[in-house]
Design a protein around this motif. Sequence first.
Motif, PDB file in Angstrom:
ATOM      1  N   ASN A  80      66.749 -11.336  11.715  1.00  0.00           N
ATOM      2  CA  ASN A  80      67.358 -12.620  11.346  1.00  0.00           C
ATOM      3  C   ASN A  80      68.411 -13.116  12.319  1.00  0.00           C
ATOM      4  O   ASN A  80      68.754 -14.295  12.289  1.00  0.00           O
ATOM      5  N   ARG A  81      68.960 -12.230  13.174  1.00  0.00           N
ATOM      6  CA  ARG A  81      70.119 -12.600  13.974  1.00  0.00           C
ATOM      7  C   ARG A  81      69.841 -12.351  15.450  1.00  0.00           C
ATOM      8  O   ARG A  81      70.421 -11.469  16.064  1.00  0.00           O
ATOM      9  N   ASP A  88      56.883 -15.598  11.448  1.00  0.00           N
ATOM     10  CA  ASP A  88      56.165 -16.210  10.329  1.00  0.00           C
ATOM     11  C   ASP A  88      55.270 -15.206   9.613  1.00  0.00           C
ATOM     12  O   ASP A  88      54.553 -15.572   8.681  1.00  0.00           O
ATOM     13  N   ALA A  89      55.270 -13.943  10.049  1.00  0.00           N
ATOM     14  CA  ALA A  89      54.433 -12.922   9.424  1.00  0.00           C
ATOM     15  C   ALA A  89      54.818 -12.733   7.954  1.00  0.00           C
ATOM     16  O   ALA A  89      55.933 -13.056   7.535  1.00  0.00           O
ATOM     17  N   ALA A  90      53.885 -12.192   7.202  1.00  0.00           N
ATOM     18  CA  ALA A  90      54.060 -12.061   5.746  1.00  0.00           C
ATOM     19  C   ALA A  90      54.926 -10.863   5.397  1.00  0.00           C
ATOM     20  O   ALA A  90      54.485  -9.887   4.794  1.00  0.00           O
ATOM     21  N   ILE A  91      56.195 -10.941   5.785  1.00  0.00           N
ATOM     22  CA  ILE A  91      57.147  -9.882   5.451  1.00  0.00           C
ATOM     23  C   ILE A  91      57.955 -10.316   4.231  1.00  0.00           C
ATOM     24  O   ILE A  91      57.871 -11.462   3.787  1.00  0.00           O
ATOM     25  N   ALA A  92      58.730  -9.396   3.682  1.00  0.00           N
ATOM     26  CA  ALA A  92      59.584  -9.743   2.550  1.00  0.00           C
ATOM     27  C   ALA A  92      60.494 -10.909   2.931  1.00  0.00           C
ATOM     28  O   ALA A  92      60.950 -11.008   4.074  1.00  0.00           O
ATOM     29  N   PRO A  93      60.762 -11.807   2.009  1.00  0.00           N
ATOM     30  CA  PRO A  93      61.533 -13.014   2.338  1.00  0.00           C
ATOM     31  C   PRO A  93      62.992 -12.704   2.647  1.00  0.00           C
ATOM     32  O   PRO A  93      63.507 -11.636   2.334  1.00  0.00           O
ATOM     33  N   ARG A  94      63.661 -13.685   3.268  1.00  0.00           N
ATOM     34  CA  ARG A  94      65.101 -13.571   3.461  1.00  0.00           C
ATOM     35  C   ARG A  94      65.778 -13.308   2.117  1.00  0.00           C
ATOM     36  O   ARG A  94      65.282 -13.778   1.083  1.00  0.00           O
TER      37      ARG A  94
END
Length: 520
Positions: A80-81, A88-94
């Motif tokens: 994130n930083r 855009d991959a299907a990872i757990a959301p922010r």
Amino acid sequence: MKRRVLAVLTATVLVLSMATAAKADPETEPAQQWRSYWVDAFNEGIYTPAQVTRLVRDAKEINANALIVQVARRYDCFCNRALYPRTDAAIAPRPYDPLDEVIAQGHAAGLEVHAWVNVNTMWNSATPHSSPEHVFNKHGLSATGADRWLNKRHDGQELMGANAYMDPANPAAVNYIVSAIQSLVREYDVDGVNLDYVRYPDFNSTTTHSDWGYSETSLARFRAATGRTELPLPADPQFSDWRRAQMTNLVRKIYLGMWEVDPRVRLSMDGITYSYGPQTMGGWEKTRPYTEVLQDWKGWLAEGIMDTVVAMNYKRNWMPDQKQMYDEWTEVLADWQGDRQAVVGPALYLNDIPDSVEQARRALAPTAAGNTAAGWSGYSYANPTRAGVSQPSSFRDAERDRLAQALTTGPDAPFANEAAVPVMPWKATPAEGHVSGRVALRTGAPLDQATVTLRPLTAGGESITRATDGDGWFGFVHLRPGAYLVQVDLPDRVVGQPIAVVHVRAGEVSKVELSRLTQM
């Protein structure tokens, strides 16, 4: 405060204890041997906290001490930083941050975490990234002139299917690469950065030269440097040397850029070992890494701008010719380390478990010259055996457990005991310093490919010469402390003060600016 402070103190104590232990029984010394998995981001492994928990557990099962985790895949970040936009991959959301999670769980388990960054692969999908700031959206097919960062082949092709590549001869692209890597080191408590695709692309017409490097920017800079006007052929020796120098300059700039942010962070890279080694090919300069993809990792080790080469020694142990290739590259990796470190990285996905165990043993065995590689890194975590490729995750999980059992159990098991990641004395207790600088006109315009000479003003040492890059930048590494004269050979019609004195201090990057030049 970063965990780095504690790591620095620990590393310093370990270096001192190693010196003391030289007089003790070798069997009582703590083993130092790199052991890691490559963890790619095209497969599951870091998409959720639960996957990270499984990853850390699996790494500990083979007595690993490090993880090489792909976080910058195609200029999209599993974090994130950073300067890169979030994937855009299907990872757990922010607010989930995969890199934060791997660092937190990995460090708690005693594992180092190395951020795996793809350097010269820009994008690989017909669907663009959602962020307008992504380099392919800003500097890909829609860009023109120097803003177009795409590499280009001799035949004019820029895309291989959906794959697009960065041009390492483009000055703005180089600066972005360095800044993005610095952002990872600045924002995250990583133990290292691992560079992948730090080379020219594949898809060449032969194995003896590269067909890439034909962007407008690249050709214009080559012609300015050489005075040539024609279109060089891919096999042109001067053009090959020039392109290879662009890759080396990029690595040097990354190395010093990381040192400026955190001098203790390890820089490693994924070394190419295509086909046979130099023993069969007739020398390093005739091997495919050097000729076809223009990656001089042997030279990077020798100069000291690469801490660790983690070689992609992807060979099938069950095929005699590839077994020979594996052994040839394993030998030179151990023998070429010099004052740095080389790790053998076999392809788990090409072999069954007995072959992978045998390759691990051979990777860690002394060569005829008595040298031993710094360690082992298995590719990959997602596909731990040949039998598991394309199988359900439950099958691959079981294969990974079987591999761990074979690597750690029994009298001949290569990883029966725990080991520590090898210390880097040149970073843990540095005795040398570095110099970087920029040559530019008063207007701010860089002086590209100017010759810069560094001369020691104290007894001992030799002069070193470098060419500035497209932004006027230059760098010199691992110098004895003391005073040095920096002198620039000015081109015609450029006047000003071309010399400066710089003081080198151990562990520091000393800066020098020659930016008051005028073009008549």
